[in-house]
Design an enzyme around this catalytic site. Structure first.
Site, PDB file in Angstrom:
ATOM      1  N   ASP A  46     -54.768  20.400 -39.746  1.00  0.00           N
ATOM      2  CA  ASP A  46     -54.712  18.992 -40.148  1.00  0.00           C
ATOM      3  C   ASP A  46     -54.215  18.943 -41.584  1.00  0.00           C
ATOM      4  O   ASP A  46     -53.827  19.982 -42.155  1.00  0.00           O
ATOM      5  CB  ASP A  46     -56.085  18.307 -39.987  1.00  0.00           C
ATOM      6  N   HIS A  75     -50.367  14.408 -39.163  1.00  0.00           N
ATOM      7  CA  HIS A  75     -51.525  15.205 -39.620  1.00  0.00           C
ATOM      8  C   HIS A  75     -51.111  16.633 -39.999  1.00  0.00           C
ATOM      9  O   HIS A  75     -51.848  17.583 -39.731  1.00  0.00           O
ATOM     10  CB  HIS A  75     -52.596  15.277 -38.512  1.00  0.00           C
ATOM     11  N   GLU A 114     -51.742   9.308 -34.573  1.00  0.00           N
ATOM     12  CA  GLU A 114     -51.665   8.733 -35.926  1.00  0.00           C
ATOM     13  C   GLU A 114     -50.514   9.312 -36.744  1.00  0.00           C
ATOM     14  O   GLU A 114     -50.666   9.571 -37.941  1.00  0.00           O
ATOM     15  CB  GLU A 114     -52.997   8.964 -36.665  1.00  0.00           C
TER      16      GLU A 114
HETATM   17  C1  ACM Z   1     -58.225  10.825 -33.471  1.00  0.00           C
HETATM   18  O1  ACM Z   1     -59.431  10.521 -33.638  1.00  0.00           O
HETATM   19  N1  ACM Z   1     -57.330  10.475 -34.376  1.00  0.00           N
HETATM   20  C2  ACM Z   1     -57.802  11.544 -32.286  1.00  0.00           C
END
Ligand code: ACM
Length: 630
Positions: free
Chosen positions: A207, A281, A348
């Site tokens: 991440d 991410h 995201e």
């Molecule tokens: C997530 O909680 N963004 C998968």
């Protein structure tokens, strides 16, 4: 201090239980069996079997010796009995592989019979035997009852159990990027989760805040990407890395360590699902290899400071070098992890930098992609091809639906159930992991007395989770998963606090028949299991015993306070006068909306059961309650 708080927590629970009178098929002649998750069929009968230090664990063949040894070790921990192991059959504990049970019980089902002549666990596969063993271990006495074990024998109530899971995917996610957890800690989590028959552990390995897996062809991912400047305090409020500051917080798993972890998990019937986040991410990877982003800017690994849509944390979907990078990473991951799925994230992804990136725009034009969502879909489809060439299946968060789903992808539905519904209707496999039921990083009790996090997911709500929505073919729903994101979980001890007891509830949702769910009975069994956690020095939360405060405003804009509880039959006492509430304070009447007493600045509330304190005192300022409704 620590011990007295824990004793208090237990006392509180025992007092609660003393007041419960719900009956279950888990009791016979006053004896109770507290099994979580609830078995499919269980019938208790009179009579007992006495397991003694002279008893033997028999197994039906050489291949079961490791399981027999595992059982002997676990029994030694649970009771102090040191049992011998022999091949064959006899008066003791018998482990039997019986292929003919496959049709009725599947690969993870088992039969467990206790008669006065001994204990028999039979299953078609070793996975089933492993779960039969877990059920047997839950039949050992817990807490004070365990004093019985000191007589060198343990008594088992005669019982016939037939059991198999409702879902084949019973997962938990541990985010090892936001905070790093050692292999010993991950093993401890595996030990804890298998007690409740979970069989998938998703490791969120990469991440913005850290890359945690050695990739031999890309060493900077771990020499640079695994480390960030040390910070504590509230996530998103942390100071950005300073010029010349050493990046000392972090860690990663070597491939050798990961192999050892995978083997440890596999023996316990757990598949480790690796998650490699892309294209969003990805700041830790970009810090290691700046050419990966659209801007090519040099960044540091993020320590928990604000950066979203400020820093370019998305892998460029235009440049071919990004795909070459993904091929290297995913090839090593596919070779390392035996599980059939690899999770590629996909959630995201900030696409703002793609809009200004000539390479991304060129690729969109060349491939007839109408927007950046379709560009992400193109990117994911390329990853699917890489994985399929390696014999793996792709799974991703539900954003991978946007711009078109890759042909064979499975979807993990997190933004509610809708992504999962859409995917299942398009005949894709789905794991349901919706925020409103399965995000165990959320608060589980009142924010005034819980460590800071965000949103709310109480124990009872987890227990209400139904993974198969109406109108969806259940054949496409592989199962469900609870996600423990660790932005606000800096230690393994706190990870345990967030996991238990909410993961008891999820385990029952994912294993037991939907029609057997019974909240009051579950809470009773939870008490026994919290005693077990206590004995094993595993942390847990008792937030479900606290009052629930629901503030609202009337038409004049004045604050009103409604109170409640997750549990039935509790009394709630409150004060507005800066004193601690007890059973001499105001007693709340169900349904009341309390106006704030004149000039009060603080509200306090506590639950009682049968005249004894049950939950913790919640102290919250009136100003904070007003903020909650503004
Ligand atoms: C997530 O909680 N963004 C998968």
């Amino acid at each position: 201090m620590k011990t007295s708080i824990r004793i208090l927590k237990l006392l509180v629970l025992i007092i609660y239980i003393a007041g419960c009178d719900s009956e279950s098929d888990q009791s016979e002649g006053g004896k109770q069996l507290s099994i979580i998750p609830q078995p499919v069929k269980m019938s208790l009968s009179s009579g007992e079997f006495e397991l003694k230090s002279s008893s033997v664990i028999f197994h039906s063949g050489e291949e079961l010796l490791p399981l027999a040894e595992y059982l002997a070790d676990e029994i030694s921990t649970a009771s102090g009995l040191e049992l011998q192991i022999n091949e064959g059959k006899g008066k003791g504990i018998n482990l039997l592989l019986q292929e003919d049970l496959l049709n009725t019980l599947g690969t993870e089902g088992y039969k467990l019979n206790v008669t006065s002549g001994g204990i028999e666990i039979a299953a078609a596969k070793s996975g089933g035997l492993f779960y039969g063993i877990q059920t047997l271990l839950q039949m050992f006495p817990a807490g004070e009852e365990c004093e019985e074990c000191e007589d060198d024998e343990v008594e088992f109530q005669c019982v016939a159990i037939e059991d198999f899971p409702r879902f084949k995917w019973r997962g938990l996610l541990l985010d090892v990027s936001r905070h790093f957890f050692t292999t010993d800690e991950v093993k401890k989590m595996i030990d804890e989760m298998v007690r409740y028959k979970y069989n998938v552990l998703q490791l969120h390995l990469t991440d913005d805040q850290g890359w945690r897996l050695e990739i031999k062809q890309l060493p900077e991912l771990t020499t640079t990407g695994a480390w960030r400047v040390p910070r504590t305090g509230l996530w998103w409020d942390r100071e950005v890395p300073q010029e010349g500051e050493a990046a000392t917080y972090g860690g990663f798993y070597t491939q050798e360590q990961m192999k050892d972890l995978i083997e440890y998990a596999m023996f316990r019937n757990v598949n480790i699902l690796p998650e490699i986040e892309a294209p969003g991410h990805s700041l830790a990877a970009i810090a290691a290899y700046p050419y990966l982003s659209s801007t090519g800017k040099k960044y540091n690994v993020n320590p928990g400071s604000k950066f979203y849509a400020i820093d370019d944390n998305s892998i460029c979907a235009g440049k071919e070098t990004s795909y070459e990078y993904m091929e290297k990473v995913l090839s090593e991951v596919a070779d390392l992890f035996p599980f059939e799925y690899v999770h590629i994230g996909g959630d995201e992804c900030f696409k703002g930098f793609w809009k200004k990136c000539p390479d991304c725009q060129k690729r969109m034009k060349e491939n007839g992609l109408k927007d950046e969502n379709e560009l992400q879909s193109y990117f994911i489809k390329r990853l699917e091809k890489i994985l399929e060439a390696k014999g793996k299946k792709l799974i991703g968060w539900d954003e991978i639906l946007e711009g078109g789903l890759a042909p064979n992808a499975a979807v993990m539905s997190w933004r509610g159930m809708q992504g999962g519904i859409t995917a299942a209707k398009a005949q894709h496999h789905v794991v349901m992991s919706p925020v409103e039921y399965a995000y165990i990083d959320f608060y589980q009790g009142d924010p005034a007395i819980e460590p800071p996090t965000y949103a709310m997911l109480r124990l009872k709500k987890v227990y209400e989770f139904e993974p198969v929505p109406e109108g969806v073919d259940p054949g496409y729903i592989l199962g469900g998963q609870g996600n423990l994101w660790t932005e606000s979980v800096p230690t393994f001890r706190h990870a345990e606090y967030m996991l238990w007891p909410r993961s008891f509830a999820l385990a029952e949702v994912l294993w037991s028949p939907a029609e057997s769910r019974d909240w009051n009975n579950f809470v009773q069994r939870t008490e026994t299991h919290l005693t077990r956690l206590e004995q094993a020095d595993i942390n847990y939360a008792v937030s479900f015993c606290d009052a629930i405060i629901t503030p609202s405003k009337n038409e004049k804009g004045e604050l009103l306070i409604e109170l409640g509880s997750e549990l039935e039959g509790v009394d709630i006492y409150y004060t507005f006068d800066n004193t601690y509430p007890d059973d001499h304070s105001f007693l709340y009447k169900q349904g009341e909306k309390l106006p704030v007493q004149k000039d009060a600045d603080t509200f306090r509330v506590i639950t009682y059961r049968d005249g004894k304190p049950l939950g913790r005192i919640i102290t919250v300022s009136i100003a904070d309650l007003i903020k909650r409704v503004s």
